[in-house]
Design an enzyme around this catalytic site. Sequence first.
Site, PDB file in Angstrom:
ATOM      1  N   ASP A 110      34.917  32.552  36.953  1.00  0.00           N
ATOM      2  CA  ASP A 110      35.386  33.727  37.676  1.00  0.00           C
ATOM      3  C   ASP A 110      36.626  34.269  36.965  1.00  0.00           C
ATOM      4  OD1 ASP A 110      35.087  35.241  40.419  1.00  0.00           O
ATOM      5  OD2 ASP A 110      37.176  34.592  40.406  1.00  0.00           O
ATOM      6  N   TYR A 217      46.069  39.493  40.894  1.00  0.00           N
ATOM      7  CA  TYR A 217      45.070  39.524  39.820  1.00  0.00           C
ATOM      8  C   TYR A 217      44.159  40.739  40.017  1.00  0.00           C
ATOM      9  CZ  TYR A 217      45.840  34.506  38.621  1.00  0.00           C
ATOM     10  OH  TYR A 217      46.355  33.294  38.232  1.00  0.00           O
ATOM     11  N   HIS A 282      27.523  31.867  43.078  1.00  0.00           N
ATOM     12  CA  HIS A 282      28.681  32.175  42.249  1.00  0.00           C
ATOM     13  C   HIS A 282      29.446  30.937  41.790  1.00  0.00           C
ATOM     14  CE1 HIS A 282      31.756  34.788  40.633  1.00  0.00           C
ATOM     15  NE2 HIS A 282      32.697  34.229  41.384  1.00  0.00           N
TER      16      HIS A 282
END
Length: 307
Positions: A110, A217, A282
Amino acid sequence: MSRPDESLVRVEGPWTHRSVHAGGTRFHVVEAGTGPLVLLLHGFPQFWWSWRNQLVSLPAAGYRTVAVDLRGYGASDKPPRGYDLHTLAADAAGLIRALGETGAIVVGHDWGGLLAWTMAVTDPKAVLRLVPVSAPHPRRLRTTLFTQPFGQLRAARYALGFQLPLLPEWRLTANSGAKVGRLLDQWSGPGWPEEDVAKTYRDAFRIRNVSHCALEYHRWFGRSQIRPDGWRYARTMRTQINAPTLQLHGALDGHILPRTAQGSGRYVAAPYRWRVIEDAGHFPHEERPEEFDAELVAWLSDPEPDR
């Protein structure tokens, strides 16, 4: 309700915890094994513990394995700025040198994957091999967000709300971090996460300042798309990558779509391999650790990985 403190992330296991300083920032790292260095970089909304399975399997395969809490997460420092990908990549490259090595095998999931891609361009000597997990090349991600409004943009629409001040932090930490648990559940395949795993991540995200830093982020990436610093970053990332690359992705990933990530090989001049982990969403390294580790260790043991 009181917030958890940083001691929460010092989970005991067949590893050691310590602090390492790199570039003026203190990082909490977890280490096991001896041999070539493998640096593990986690994603959102997690911390080093997402690599707990690999901190067992990789040392068993002969690797010195180090997982780190990224800037702003877990027990690492949480400065008010420095959440752009250039700085985050410099953090990781500096950490490799602080660990006594000039280069490492870099595995990133990720956000950790995005900064690993960035490292391979901005500090190529630090990345001996590259393993992005559930993470397209940043230029590929940028392109699909603009060109696939009903594909990747829709899948990542949650991040648009993260651009607001203060409110997203409150939503993610309210009700003992229930929103974090829902994100983990929505982005994963069937049967994951177990309740105790979800609770660990919910609690870790409620450590003071983690929610704000983690959202910075997203805010940098979103806002930089229309700012000069973002344009400069995108131009920098045109550079071809010369580290052998294994890209791993969950077949059921509804957050970062497999078709978004699959076009990333065009930015790799070195041997490149694309592998899909079946029945995983994910978080393939946690959802299907045996299959994930088999792919990773087999590729690492190949001295000349082919395409």
